[in-house]
Design a protein around this motif. Structure first.
Motif, PDB file in Angstrom:
ATOM      1  N   ALA A 117     -10.350 -47.096  -9.860  1.00  0.00           N
ATOM      2  CA  ALA A 117     -10.616 -48.481 -10.254  1.00  0.00           C
ATOM      3  C   ALA A 117     -11.928 -49.018  -9.690  1.00  0.00           C
ATOM      4  CB  ALA A 117      -9.450 -49.375  -9.826  1.00  0.00           C
ATOM      5  N   GLY A 118     -12.296 -48.583  -8.493  1.00  0.00           N
ATOM      6  CA  GLY A 118     -13.490 -49.147  -7.857  1.00  0.00           C
ATOM      7  C   GLY A 118     -14.689 -48.240  -7.813  1.00  0.00           C
ATOM      8  N   ARG A 119     -14.641 -47.136  -8.569  1.00  0.00           N
ATOM      9  CA  ARG A 119     -15.717 -46.145  -8.477  1.00  0.00           C
ATOM     10  C   ARG A 119     -16.930 -46.524  -9.320  1.00  0.00           C
ATOM     11  NH1 ARG A 119     -16.072 -42.446 -12.854  1.00  0.00           N
ATOM     12  NH2 ARG A 119     -14.323 -42.550 -14.328  1.00  0.00           N
ATOM     13  N   ALA A 120     -18.058 -45.918  -8.973  1.00  0.00           N
ATOM     14  CA  ALA A 120     -19.266 -45.999  -9.804  1.00  0.00           C
ATOM     15  C   ALA A 120     -19.410 -44.684 -10.571  1.00  0.00           C
ATOM     16  CB  ALA A 120     -20.497 -46.233  -8.939  1.00  0.00           C
ATOM     17  N   ASP A 121     -20.083 -44.744 -11.690  1.00  0.00           N
ATOM     18  CA  ASP A 121     -20.269 -43.528 -12.481  1.00  0.00           C
ATOM     19  C   ASP A 121     -21.404 -42.660 -11.962  1.00  0.00           C
ATOM     20  OD1 ASP A 121     -18.189 -44.106 -14.240  1.00  0.00           O
ATOM     21  OD2 ASP A 121     -19.483 -45.355 -15.499  1.00  0.00           O
ATOM     22  N   GLY A 122     -22.405 -43.301 -11.315  1.00  0.00           N
ATOM     23  CA  GLY A 122     -23.546 -42.551 -10.811  1.00  0.00           C
ATOM     24  C   GLY A 122     -24.063 -43.158  -9.532  1.00  0.00           C
ATOM     25  N   TRP A 123     -24.911 -42.412  -8.847  1.00  0.00           N
ATOM     26  CA  TRP A 123     -25.426 -42.851  -7.556  1.00  0.00           C
ATOM     27  C   TRP A 123     -26.642 -43.763  -7.731  1.00  0.00           C
ATOM     28  CZ3 TRP A 123     -23.505 -42.267  -2.705  1.00  0.00           C
ATOM     29  CH2 TRP A 123     -24.338 -42.711  -1.660  1.00  0.00           C
ATOM     30  N   GLY A 124     -26.512 -45.013  -7.279  1.00  0.00           N
ATOM     31  CA  GLY A 124     -27.654 -45.908  -7.235  1.00  0.00           C
ATOM     32  C   GLY A 124     -27.796 -46.805  -8.446  1.00  0.00           C
ATOM     33  N   GLU A 125     -28.856 -47.608  -8.415  1.00  0.00           N
ATOM     34  CA  GLU A 125     -29.233 -48.495  -9.517  1.00  0.00           C
ATOM     35  C   GLU A 125     -30.685 -48.173  -9.864  1.00  0.00           C
ATOM     36  OE1 GLU A 125     -28.399 -52.644  -8.734  1.00  0.00           O
ATOM     37  OE2 GLU A 125     -26.951 -52.058  -7.197  1.00  0.00           O
ATOM     38  N   TRP A 126     -30.886 -47.529 -11.008  1.00  0.00           N
ATOM     39  CA  TRP A 126     -32.187 -46.950 -11.310  1.00  0.00           C
ATOM     40  C   TRP A 126     -32.960 -47.755 -12.358  1.00  0.00           C
ATOM     41  CZ3 TRP A 126     -34.041 -42.753  -8.639  1.00  0.00           C
ATOM     42  CH2 TRP A 126     -33.126 -42.132  -7.791  1.00  0.00           C
ATOM     43  N   VAL A 127     -34.219 -48.017 -12.041  1.00  0.00           N
ATOM     44  CA  VAL A 127     -35.162 -48.634 -12.962  1.00  0.00           C
ATOM     45  C   VAL A 127     -36.503 -47.923 -12.784  1.00  0.00           C
ATOM     46  CG1 VAL A 127     -36.395 -50.728 -13.617  1.00  0.00           C
ATOM     47  CG2 VAL A 127     -34.012 -50.890 -12.859  1.00  0.00           C
ATOM     48  N   SER A 128     -37.069 -47.448 -13.876  1.00  0.00           N
ATOM     49  CA  SER A 128     -38.377 -46.771 -13.824  1.00  0.00           C
ATOM     50  C   SER A 128     -38.371 -45.643 -12.789  1.00  0.00           C
ATOM     51  CB  SER A 128     -39.490 -47.780 -13.516  1.00  0.00           C
ATOM     52  OG  SER A 128     -39.555 -48.776 -14.514  1.00  0.00           O
ATOM     53  N   HIS A 129     -37.326 -44.831 -12.800  1.00  0.00           N
ATOM     54  CA  HIS A 129     -37.178 -43.684 -11.901  1.00  0.00           C
ATOM     55  C   HIS A 129     -37.125 -44.089 -10.433  1.00  0.00           C
ATOM     56  CE1 HIS A 129     -37.878 -41.022 -15.319  1.00  0.00           C
ATOM     57  NE2 HIS A 129     -38.877 -41.814 -15.649  1.00  0.00           N
ATOM     58  N   THR A 130     -36.757 -45.343 -10.175  1.00  0.00           N
ATOM     59  CA  THR A 130     -36.672 -45.857  -8.807  1.00  0.00           C
ATOM     60  C   THR A 130     -35.267 -46.375  -8.543  1.00  0.00           C
ATOM     61  OG1 THR A 130     -39.006 -46.505  -8.830  1.00  0.00           O
ATOM     62  CG2 THR A 130     -37.588 -47.567  -7.185  1.00  0.00           C
ATOM     63  N   ASN A 131     -34.696 -45.949  -7.423  1.00  0.00           N
ATOM     64  CA  ASN A 131     -33.380 -46.431  -7.031  1.00  0.00           C
ATOM     65  C   ASN A 131     -33.545 -47.754  -6.290  1.00  0.00           C
ATOM     66  OD1 ASN A 131     -30.751 -46.822  -6.238  1.00  0.00           O
ATOM     67  ND2 ASN A 131     -30.606 -44.975  -4.994  1.00  0.00           N
ATOM     68  N   LEU A 132     -33.014 -48.822  -6.843  1.00  0.00           N
ATOM     69  CA  LEU A 132     -33.161 -50.142  -6.249  1.00  0.00           C
ATOM     70  C   LEU A 132     -32.172 -50.387  -5.099  1.00  0.00           C
ATOM     71  CD1 LEU A 132     -33.554 -52.302  -9.478  1.00  0.00           C
ATOM     72  CD2 LEU A 132     -35.343 -51.242  -8.086  1.00  0.00           C
ATOM     73  N   ALA A 133     -31.164 -49.541  -4.971  1.00  0.00           N
ATOM     74  CA  ALA A 133     -30.110 -49.742  -3.966  1.00  0.00           C
ATOM     75  C   ALA A 133     -30.294 -48.800  -2.788  1.00  0.00           C
ATOM     76  CB  ALA A 133     -28.742 -49.524  -4.593  1.00  0.00           C
ATOM     77  N   TYR A 134     -30.170 -49.339  -1.590  1.00  0.00           N
ATOM     78  CA  TYR A 134     -30.247 -48.515  -0.386  1.00  0.00           C
ATOM     79  C   TYR A 134     -28.869 -48.131   0.135  1.00  0.00           C
ATOM     80  CZ  TYR A 134     -35.225 -49.515  -0.114  1.00  0.00           C
ATOM     81  OH  TYR A 134     -36.567 -49.595  -0.387  1.00  0.00           O
ATOM     82  N   ASP A 135     -27.858 -48.950  -0.087  1.00  0.00           N
ATOM     83  CA  ASP A 135     -26.521 -48.699   0.432  1.00  0.00           C
ATOM     84  C   ASP A 135     -25.540 -48.468  -0.706  1.00  0.00           C
ATOM     85  OD1 ASP A 135     -27.455 -49.055   3.005  1.00  0.00           O
ATOM     86  OD2 ASP A 135     -26.830 -51.151   3.121  1.00  0.00           O
TER      87      ASP A 135
END
Length: 245
Positions: free
Chosen positions: A177-195
């Motif tokens: 229920a609380g999972r993400a499908d992939g690691w991070g939040e990506w825009v322009s090949h950049t992961n916007l999330a550190y944690d």
């Protein structure tokens, strides 16, 4: 030879220069998997690889805390800085080399350790203290590697095969229920999330139900075979430093 079980006289009489150091992390793996998942995986793969080679290998105790601040919002997670981790691993390798075990494979179970372990291996090798290389098990399992998440199908599968009693099967719906499908939040090949808490409600990335015991057995076989090939290569390699060109 497992150093945990050996005496110093056993080690003195050991005729090998090859050692394996499992390296993991103590960190959240969702509501269904234990904090020690990465240590369990590293130790299981290390033992599987050693069992597949026809030579003596020293197996050091696992290093259980790594570079894991990205999971700090989840209780129980432990971490050290990159600098502390690199120094600790390097000095652990140096202590093995002091006793003649100067060909070392660092068997890694945590993605956050990857860059630091590569740096450590390069540093001790270039300085001539030992020859050390990192091996990350989930990078060595063929097409399965593309599904590596966090507490997801690969890690859950390996746990179900190696230590099934540690998987909280009754919490699998919660994990889903609380999972993400992939690691991070990506825009322009950049992961916007550190944690990890920035994109996963419960720390899980990927579908844990896609990792059954049969898949875990295959993962361990693939990783063990790959590690065995690496151990043979490290044992036979000319590790003299190249001359300046």
């Amino acid at each position: 030879m497992n150093l945990r079980d050996a005496t110093w006289t056993d080690v003195r009489d050991c005729e090998t220069d090859l050692a394996v150091v499992p390296v993991g992390s103590t960190e959240q793996h969702g509501p269904h998997a234990p904090l020690g998942t990465d240590v369990i995986a590293a130790e299981a793969v290390a033992d599987a690889g050693i069992a597949r080679v026809n030579r003596e290998v020293v197996r050091a105790p696992a290093i259980p805390v790594g570079v894991a601040e990205e999971h700090r919002q989840f209780p129980g997670t432990m971490w050290v800085s990159d600098e502390t981790f690199r120094r600790y691993v390097r000095e652990a390798v140096e202590s093995l080399a002091y006793h003649g075990f100067d060909r070392v494979v660092l068997v890694n179970g945590h993605g956050g350790n990857v860059d630091a372990l590569r740096e450590v291996g390069g540093r001790v090798t270039r300085d001539g203290e030992a020859y050390a290389v990192p091996f990350t098990w989930f990078e060595a399992v063929g097409e399965h590697s593309a599904e590596m998440g966090h507490g997801g199908p690969l890690e859950t599968a390996l746990l179900r095969h190696c230590e099934p009693e540690l998987v909280r099967e009754d919490r699998m719906d919660e994990a889903q229920a609380g999972r993400a499908d992939g690691w991070g939040e990506w825009v322009s090949h950049t992961n916007l999330a550190y944690d990890s808490a920035a994109f996963s409600e419960n720390g899980v990335v990927g579908d844990p139900d896609a990792g059954d015991e049969r898949r875990g057995k295959e993962l361990l076989e693939r990783a063990g075979d790959a590690l065995a090939r690496l151990l043979e290569a490290v044992a036979e390699r000319d590790v003299s430093r190249p001359e300046r060109r």
